[in-house]
Structures are given as structure tokens and as C-alpha cells.
Design a protein around this motif. Structure first.
Motif, short mmCIF file in Angstrom:
data_model
loop_
_atom_site.label_atom_id
_atom_site.label_comp_id
_atom_site.label_asym_id
_atom_site.label_seq_id
_atom_site.Cartn_x
_atom_site.Cartn_y
_atom_site.Cartn_z
N GLU A 168 53.35 106.15 46.75
CA GLU A 168 52.32 106.31 47.79
C GLU A 168 51.80 104.96 48.26
OE1 GLU A 168 49.13 108.87 46.76
OE2 GLU A 168 50.42 110.59 46.25
N THR A 169 51.81 103.98 47.39
CA THR A 169 51.29 102.65 47.72
C THR A 169 52.32 101.78 48.42
OG1 THR A 169 51.89 102.05 45.45
CG2 THR A 169 49.59 102.60 45.88
N GLY A 170 53.50 102.33 48.73
CA GLY A 170 54.55 101.56 49.39
C GLY A 170 54.18 101.17 50.80
N TYR A 171 54.96 100.27 51.38
CA TYR A 171 54.63 99.69 52.68
C TYR A 171 55.24 100.44 53.86
CZ TYR A 171 59.13 97.49 51.55
OH TYR A 171 60.44 97.27 51.17
N LEU A 209 55.99 94.98 40.64
CA LEU A 209 56.34 95.18 42.05
C LEU A 209 56.65 96.64 42.38
CD1 LEU A 209 58.66 92.10 42.78
CD2 LEU A 209 56.25 92.41 43.40
N ALA A 210 56.77 97.48 41.36
CA ALA A 210 57.14 98.88 41.59
C ALA A 210 56.20 99.61 42.54
CB ALA A 210 57.24 99.62 40.26
N PRO A 211 54.88 99.36 42.53
CA PRO A 211 54.01 100.06 43.48
C PRO A 211 54.25 99.64 44.93
CG PRO A 211 52.74 99.21 41.62
CD PRO A 211 54.09 98.58 41.54
N HIS A 247 51.55 90.19 46.90
CA HIS A 247 50.59 89.10 47.08
C HIS A 247 49.35 89.58 47.82
CE1 HIS A 247 53.05 86.03 45.37
NE2 HIS A 247 53.99 86.07 46.30
N ARG A 248 49.55 90.40 48.84
CA ARG A 248 48.41 90.89 49.62
C ARG A 248 47.51 91.80 48.77
NH1 ARG A 248 49.41 90.08 55.21
NH2 ARG A 248 48.24 91.92 55.89
N ALA A 249 48.15 92.61 47.92
CA ALA A 249 47.35 93.51 47.06
C ALA A 249 46.49 92.73 46.08
CB ALA A 249 48.29 94.45 46.30
N ARG A 250 46.90 91.51 45.78
CA ARG A 250 46.14 90.66 44.85
C ARG A 250 45.19 89.72 45.59
NH1 ARG A 250 49.24 87.13 42.39
NH2 ARG A 250 48.08 87.00 40.44
#
Length: 943
Positions: free
Chosen positions: A720-723, A704-706, A561-564
Motif C-alpha cells: 500500500e505504501t508503494g509509489y 526498501l520493501a515498503p 529517502h523521502r520517507a525518511r
């Protein structure tokens, strides 16, 4: 069985149980099933692709250790220990509970604090739990955490992951600046320290702890337990909370887990302690008895008011670590610690003689060598001799010694140092040990003074002690454990064997990736297979418990959600029937919980869901739903439910607790979910281990994979884009992943699908045979249950004064562990027989339940006394039945041998019903010291 349930075939039964709209699963990506021998050969080949013969002296809280063979064979490899469940039925778990009290006592003694829990997942998550405890102790006031810069990096990373969603600011400061930072304008609520530091420095923490207290903060210390045999305990320095890992107490490295972390606290914080706490109470006969204490504080009970979502422990590993302390005793542990420090000192002297400086002069087991431009040469020289060292920074190399390092290996390490420096090799006999510890750091207080740590010095004595405890428990090697939602199924011996292959057991989690190619291939294949099972695009194996999987999945949704650009989406809808970890996980992930009602059939109330989805549409983040439902049925409207949430911009999180009813027949993706955690310790055969270990990987749809978890110390652990990480090790409890690999490999698509159908058959068989004796509370649209059924026992209290607890305790006299009691509906029993149980065992359980119903009927009809009957007095011990005096109106035979099969395989509960209230009012959670036993002996002699 099919005739009893009225089905023509397994396929017919499945078709009548699942909604047609979700039927169908594609397992074609799975390999063909193998034999046990083929699977073992394949796993052995994978294990040998790991370069486990290179000894890792990397440290970072992970060390080589000797697993005492008497513990390896009789605990780790013994189904009497590894197939048991969480000790909720205390009367038939006295062995495990005593072993956990040993663990708690060892931790309390070593840390210098009075109360320790029965283990946590790993050191990183234990530190994060301690931070949450400190925040709760401040009643949520304050948002700043001061973290010392010499924390283990993976611990700091996990703490940061956990801190961000709840608004905690982590400020990392050098240890020398802790006091000034604590006195700053923005007061911290806690200070987090490492002892010894990650590069080995052992320093007096008293000034930093005093500064924390002066600022009104709690002092949390991450401590190596072996070092505490020689170093002043943090509790004696004033620490409020001490956490760490007991891995080096005889638990294999396993590429990062499973290992038993610990937490010890001051008495003032015992009701905030996360996880399990074992206490000593008394039974109905007044004899000492152990049980899980202060249960109302546990996180899965507190739901959205929880400060933690911990629902389990690492019992099997805690038992091993506790038994390591029992086996070695205080003298043995101190001897190991002294030898490790002696070797570290000699290696430090070798570095000095070679012309290298040391970063720290006072240390326990880790020597940080300032090698400058020769750091690369030092690492290469050591690797050439079979050792992995830790590269701290451009010019510093750290070497962490452990109990397995031999004199020859120490000499080889000294030679590597000399080679890197271009110096002559120092003779080992010329090297000096480390100087004496400063007075402020030298431990003076005794530890492990309880009798149990000073008794078992021969292998015969230790073997018999382990056997004596094992015999007090009910595990799957004794009888069926029909726990609903817990899936206590077969943990096949062939699946368990690879766990102790050296190529899996002896690999450090931060060994160079090229040395762990076998693990890389195993995790890749297993993740692909789990993708096939779930229908999802990607899987992360990092979460090391189901609760961790929940949390990781919700963080993925949050990150999406934050990425969007929709960071405002923070509402999580959760059905009222959900397991308590669901709302607890949501709160930890920074979400607001909104409860959705269930209808009288136990299904999600779609009208209420629609109303709340519309009400919170702009802020809707997720729905958490269990499927089949927690009431044991396949809800017909699940696709509509998922579509409704998606319509309002939310994501669907599916709790995978009930995946044993899905595999091969449907999938989370087919249902419409976006993310699902899998309990590998349920559906995929990792044993429950008496309440741990567990693994809770998450599968996600492509979008959701990223946003899956990753790890700063292993690029292959996630995107790499994980939290960030949710577990200290990159692949969580990797050491037990071979179990699930072996299960899927040997079953194949056809076997997995058949297992699911047989699990559904078993549940419907039990429900059909018992329906004339106990009402079955919920059924699906076509009259079938899923893989479990709920038996309604509420009417017995009014008619005969019998409670569901009475039934549960009476089952112990028949040799059975009770089904899940009073969840999700109070006054009920939820039965899950699984596909593993043969018909004869199912029939024994049914016969026991029918016999108990007859005993209830005798009370209802006045033929049995309402207060003095077999149910109210259950369980019956051997001492009670064999006593000279028998005052009950029913016979001894009915008490102890109510059915013929009981006589042939009698299990004697070791204690009568445990008094929980007494235990909570008089909390005792450690062993008595030797002096107390001596005083009791003197009193008995005087009498």
C-alpha cells in the motif's frame, strides 16, 4: 576444459574467480529439482487453478483474440523466432527486420501518421514515453500535462508515476473541458486523449486536438488499432503522437503481457522517437537491406541526456501482431472490426429493450450500460453465464466485445441483461446493429495497401513466407550467440510449453483475483525463489524489461529517502563503464548523475568514488554498479565500495545484467547491495525474442520493501505504501513468468549453482584458448575472468587496417553472430559463451576466431590485400559467390567455406554489409504500397 584453464574442479575454479569475502549463497529455500514431466504437470495444475474459461469482456485495452494457428506454431512456438537477439547485426537479421517493417507499416497506416517505431512495452508506458517526447519537443519548457478523464485508468496511473519525479503536473479534466483547460493561464505542453474512451465513447477529437495546438501543446492519442479500421485515424484529426497496444492483433492476454505497444509520430518528431526504428537502406552490392535506423538517437546511447531509458522492444509480439495483419489483410481486419461493432450494437439494443439507458450512443466495441441499482445483478447474471464484465462505477457496467464472441455467447449476454432488468429476453434476430458512424468518425482512407498485406491468403503461402524470413536470421537454433552481457543461453522447450497453456494465456489482467489463484501462487513462489537467489527480503515482478527494473529500483530508493525526510538526496553515482540505461534511468527518476572513473583494469576507481561520495555526501542518493563488472571481472573491492556509499547515506543499486555469474556462488545481498534488478530474459531463461520480450523484476532489502511498485487495480501487486505502477499490468509480463518458474523448478539449488560454475568455466576456456591470438583485456586478481571476457582488437587496425566491425561481419561467413562489439571498450569484442553451449560448439567458435586471426595476419604480413580481403568484403552472399565473375584476389572457397565445419552447415547471409549512413540519410521505415510495386514492374517491362 578444466585442464585447459588449469583448475582441478569447478569448485576450485570458482574459488579462484570470486573474492573470498563475498563467496557463499544460501539456496536452501529452493525446492528440490524436478523432472521436465513433473514441472509440466505442476504448471498445468497451477494453470487450471485460473478460471480461464470465464470469458473476460472487461476491455481496458485487453481483449480476447484468436491467435492464427499458423502464427502460433511458426512464430510464437518457434525457436527460430523466439531465441534470436536484438538485430544489431543487420545482415543476419533480415527476416526479423522485414517483419518489424511490416509492423511499423501497419501502425503507420492505421494511425494516419508517417513514422512508427518497432514497438514499446505496453500501452501505459507508451503513453508515458509519448509525454516525455512531447516535453523534449518543447525543450523542457512547461510542466503541465492535460489528461482526459476517459483515459484507461492503468494508463493514467503509469503516466502519473513517471511524471512525478521529473516535475510534471498531471491535470485530469473531463473531455468536454479540454479546450477551456488548454486555453488556461498555465499552458500545457501536451494533451493526452483516449480513442475510443475507456467507457467506449467514440468522439471526434479534432476540436480537442485543435485546442491543444492553439495552446502550443502536442496532442497525444491512445488508440485501439482494431477500431482504426473503421474510425477516422487520429493522424487525420491532427494528432502529433499516437500510441496504443496491438495485443488484440493475435497476441494472448497472458494476464497482462507481454504485448507489443506502438508509437507513431509526425515526421518532425522522428528523432525523438524512443525505442527501435527499422529502416530500409542498401548493402555493399547496392541491394535493398534493412537495419536499425537513426541509432544515435537511441536512449542507451544518449546516456544522461536521454529522455527515455528504453533499451529494447517487444519484437516477438510485434512480429505476431504484424503477421496477424499480413494474414488477415485490410479486408480481413475490417471484417473483424465490423463484426465486433455489429455485436456491440446488438448488445446495446438488448440493453435498451430491457429498459437500460446507454452512457454513450456512439461506440466501437464497448457498451456502457447505465444499470443503476441493478448493476450488481447485471454483473452476477453475466458471471453466472461465464462472463466477466467491467464495473465502471456504482451504476454503470461496461461490456467490451471482441472477435472471439460467438452468436451463442452474444445471446447469453442478452439474456443476462434481461435477467438483471427483470425483462423478457430479446430474440437475437430482432436486435438492431449500431447505427452508421457519424461522417466525422467514419474512416475513408485506405490502409495496408502494401503488397505484403495483400498476398498471403492461403496457409501454404503464409507458412512459406514465415519460413523464408526465419531462414534469413541467425538464432540460437542455428548456432551459438556469444554476446557479452546478454547471456544468450538455452531456452528449454519444456520451459516454453506452459506459455501457451490456456490457463496462463487466456486470463485478463483485471479478472477478479479469485479467478487467478494459479497466477497468484505462481508469482508468490517465483518471488520467494528469487528472494532466495538474491538474498533479499522482497521481490516485485511488475517491471516488464530490464530498463523498467532499473527505473523501479531507483524509484524505491528515492521513495525511501523521502520517507525518511531526506528528499534532497538526488545524486546518483555511476561508473563510466556502465550501460547507457543506467544514467538514463537515473535522470528519469529525478536524480542527478555524477560519473565515477574506472581504473586501467576496468574496476571502479575507489579513490575517485570516495572523493565524489564525500563531495556529495549530503545529497548522495545511490550508486549504480554492475557485478561482476561490465569488464567481465569480479572486483575485489566491491564490499568496500558498498560500505563507502552506505557511510555517506546512499543506497547501492546493483544492475543484475551479470547475475549468471552469481547464482549459487554469491548474491547481491552478500555483496552489500540494497536493490537489484534481475533480467529474467538472461539468467532465468526467458528468451530474448529478437529483442523482446523481457522481464526485469527487482529484489530489495527489507528497508526498501515498503517502497516497491504497486497497482491501483490489484491490491496484491505491491505494498500500500508503494509509489504506483511502472507497468500497465499489475504483474507486468506475467504470461512468460512460467518460463523462469520452470527453469528454477527443474534445476534446483544444485543445478543453478553448477550452471553458474560452468558459465565461468566456459568463459575462461574461451579466453585461455584465444589468448595467444587476441589479448584478453581484463582479468581478475588471480588471473581469471568471470562469465565473459573482452578480446582486444584495437591493434589490428594499425597493423592491417582491420576493425572490430570487419571481424564481426567475417564471423557471419562462419555462421556465427558476433560477440558484443565495442562495448564497454571501443574496438573490442566481449564474449559470453554461457553454460548452455557444448564443448564442440565452443571449439567451433574458437576455431573461427583463430582462422580470422590468421586472415588478419596475412594482411599484416602483406600476403593479403589490405583493401580487398575476406574481412573487408564480409559477409559473402550466395549470389556473390555463385556469380559468373569473381574479381577478388582470394578464392571463392575461402570466402564462403573457410573451415570444414562451415561446409557441413552453411548459413548464407542474405545481404552484404549494410550501408548505415545511406539509410539514415534516406530514411524509409514502411513498406512500399502496391502502386509503387506496380510502377516498378512497369519500368522493368519498359526496359
Amino acid at each position: 576444459m578444466l585442464r585447459v584453464v588449469g583448475a582441478e574442479s569447478l569448485e576450485d575454479l570458482a574459488a579462484r574467480t570470486l573474492p573470498a569475502a563475498i563467496a557463499g549463497a544460501d539456496l536452501s529455500a529452493l525446492p528440490a529439482p524436478s523432472t521436465e514431466a513433473e514441472a509440466m504437470a505442476e504448471l498445468r495444475e497451477l494453470s487450471e487453478r485460473n478460471r480461464w474459461r470465464v470469458k473476460s469482456l472487461i476491455g481496458l485495452g485487453y481483449h480476447n483474440t484468436h491467435v492464427p494457428p499458423v502464427i502460433q506454431r511458426n512464430v510464437l512456438e518457434n525457436p527460430g523466432w523466439y531465441t534470436a537477439y536484438t538485430p544489431y547485426q543487420a545482415e543476419i537479421a533480415q527476416g526479423r527486420l522485414e517483419a518489424l517493417v511490416n509492423f511499423q507499416t501497419a501502425v503507420a497506416d492505421l494511425t494516419g501518421l508517417p513514422v512508427a517505431n518497432a514497438s514499446l512495452l505496453d500501452e501505459g508506458t507508451a503513453a508515458a514515453e509519448a509525454v516525455a517526447l512531447a516535453h523534449a519537443a518543447h525543450r523542457g519548457k512547461g510542466r503541465v500535462l492535460l489528461a482526459a478523464a476517459d483515459l484507461h485508468p492503468q494508463t493514467l496511473a503509469v503516466v502519473r508515476t513517471r511524471a512525478e519525479p521529473v516535475g510534471t503536473e498531471v491535470k485530469v479534466v473531463p473531455p468536454a473541458e479540454i479546450a477551456d483547460a488548454a486555453a488556461g493561464a498555465e499552458k500545457p505542453f501536451a494533451v493526452l486523449l483516449q480513442y475510443p474512451g475507456t467507457t467506449g465513447e467514440a468522439r471526434d477529437l479534432s476540436p480537442e486536438i485543435a485546442a491543444a495546438h492553439k495552446a502550443g501543446a502536442l496532442a497525444i492519442v491512445c488508440a485501439d488499432p482494431l477500431s482504426l479500421c473503421l474510425l477516422t485515424p487520429p493522424g487525420e484529426m491532427g494528432a502529433d503522437v499516437v500510441v496504443g497496444s496491438t495485443q488484440r492483433f493475435g497476441v494472448p492476454l497472458g494476464y497482462g503481457g507481454p504485448h507489443a505497444a506502438y508509437m507513431a509520430v509526425k515526421d518532425a518528431h522522428k528523432r525523438l522517437l524512443p525505442g527501435r526504428l527499422v529502416g530500409v537502406s542498401r548493402d555493399a552490392a547496392g541491394q535493398p537491406a534493412m537495419r536499425l535506423a537513426l541509432q544515435t538517437r537511441e536512449q542507451h546511447i544518449r546516456r544522461e541526456k536521454a529522455t527515455s531509458n528504453i533499451c529494447t522492444a517487444q519484437v516477438l509480439l510485434a512480429v505476431m501482431a504484424g503477421m496477424y495483419a499480413v494474414w488477415h489483410g485490410p479486408e480481413g481486419l475490417a471484417r473483424i472490426a465490423r463484426r465486433v461493432r455489429l455485436q456491440a450494437g446488438m448488445l446495446a439494443d438488448a440493453a435498451n429493450r430491457a429498459g437500460f439507458a446507454l452512457r454513450h450512443e456512439t461506440f466501437f466495441d464497448t457498451v456502457a450500460i447505465e444499470a443503476g441499482g441493478k448493476a450488481d445483478a447485471l454483473v452476477r447474471a453475466a458471471l453466472g453465464r461465464g462472463f466477466n464484465l467491467r464495473r465502471v462505477d456504482a451504476g454503470c457496467v461496461a461490456v467490451s466485445l471482441d472477435e472471439t464472441v460467438t452468436r451463442e455467447e452474444l445471446s447469453s449476454l442478452a439474456a443476462a441483461i434481461a435477467e438483471a432488468a427483470g425483462a423478457s429476453v430479446a430474440d437475437l434476430s430482432d436486435l438492431a446493429p449500431a447505427p452508421e458512424l457519424p461522417a466525422a468518425l467514419a474512416r475513408r482512407s485506405p490502409f495496408l495497401t502494401a503488397e505484403v498485406f495483400n498476398t498471403h491468403r492461403s496457409e501454404h503461402a503464409m507458412l512459406r513466407y514465415l519460413k523464408r524470413l526465419e531462414d534469413r536470421d541467425v538464432a540460437l537454433n542455428r548456432s551459438m550467440i556469444p554476446l557479452g552481457s546478454c547471456t544468450m543461453k538455452l531456452n528449454a522447450t519444456a520451459e516454453m510449453m506452459p506459455v501457451t497453456f490456456p490457463g496462463f494465456a487466456d486470463v485478463h489482467p483485471f479478472a477478479p483475483p479469485e479467478q487467478a489463484e494459479g497466477y497468484a501462487e505462481l508469482t508468490r513462489r517465483l518471488a520467494d525463489w528469487l528472494c532466495a537467489v538474491t538474498g533479499f527480503a522482497a521481490v516485485s515482478l511488475q517491471p516488464n524489461a530490464g530498463s523498467q527494473g532499473e527505473y523501479a529500483g531507483l524509484l524505491a530508493i528515492r521513495a525511501y529517502h523521502r520517507a525518511r525526510g531526506e528528499a534532497g538526496r538526488d545524486v546518483c553515482l555511476i561508473p563510466s563503464s556502465a550501460h547507457g540505461t543506467n544514467p538514463a534511468s537515473a535522470v528519469m527518476a529525478g536524480m542527478r548523475v555524477v560519473v565515477v572513473a574506472c581504473d586501467r583494469d576496468g574496476n571502479v576507481d575507489v579513490a575517485d568514488l570516495r572523493a565524489k561520495a564525500e563531495q556529495h555526501s549530503a545529497r548522495l542518493a545511490a550508486l549504480m554498479v554492475t557485478y561482476p563488472s561490465t569488464h567481465g571481472v569480479f572486483e575485489e573491492g566491491i564490499r568496500e565500495i558498498c560500505a563507502l556509499v552506505h557511510e555517506h547515506g546512499g543506497q547501492v543499486y546493483m544492475d543484475g545484467a551479470n547475475m549468471n555469474a552469481q547464482v549459487g556462488l554469491t548474491s547481491p545481498a552478500a555483496i552489500g547491495a540494497d536493490v537489484c534488478h534481475l533480467n529474467l530474459h538472461k539468467t532465468f531463461c526467458i528468451p530474448h525474442g529478437g529483442g523482446g520480450p523481457g522481464v526485469g523484476p527487482i529484489g530489495v532489502a527489507a528497508h526498501l520493501a515498503p517502497h516497491l511498485p504497486n497497482h491501483p487495480m490489484h491490491p496484491g501487486a505491491g505494498p500500500e505504501t508503494g509509489y504506483g505502477p511502472v507497468s500497465a499490468a499489475p504483474f507486468g509480463s506475467a504470461g512468460i513468468l512460467p518460463i523462469s518458474y520452470a527453469y528454477i523448478r527443474m534445476m534446483g539449488a544444485e543445478g543453478l549453482t553448477r550452471a553458474t560454475r560452468v558459465a565461468i568455466l566456459s568463459a575462461n576456456y574461451v579466453a585461455k584458448r584465444l589468448e595467444g591470438h587476441y589479448p584478453v583485456l581484463y582479468r581478475g586478481a588471480r588471473g581469471m575472468v568471470a562469465h565473459e571476457c573482452i578480446l582486444d582488437c584495437r591493434g589490428f587496425q594499425q597493423g592491417g587496417g582491420v576493425t572490430v566491425e570487419d571481424i564481426a561481419k567475417r564471423l557471419q561467413d562462419y555462421g556465427f553472430h558476433a560477440p558484443t562489439m565495442s562495448w564497454p571498450v571501443a574496438g573490442t569484442l566481449m564474449v559470453e559463451p554461457t553454460e548452455s553451449e557444448p564443448l564442440a560448439e565452443l571449439d567451433r567458435f574458437v576455431d573461427a576466431m583463430v582462422a580470422i586471426r590468421a586472415e588478419i595476419r596475412a594482411i599484416e604480413q602483406g600476403r593479403s590485400d589490405r583493401a580487398d580481403n575476406p574481412l573487408k568484403n564480409a559477409p559473402h552472399t550466395a549470389a556473390e559467390v555463385m556469380a559468373e565473375k569473381w574479381a577478388h584476389p582470394y578464392g571463392r572457397e575461402q570466402a564462403a567455406f573457410p573451415l570444414p565445419f562451415v561446409r557441413a552447415h552453411k548459413y548464407w547471409p542474405p545481404v552484404k554489409r549494410v550501408d548505415n549512413v545511406h539509410g539514415d540519410r534516406n530514411l524509409v521505415c514502411t513498406c512500399a504500397p502496391l502502386e509503387e510495386y506496380a510502377q516498378q514492374a512497369q519500368l522493368r517491362a519498359a526496359e
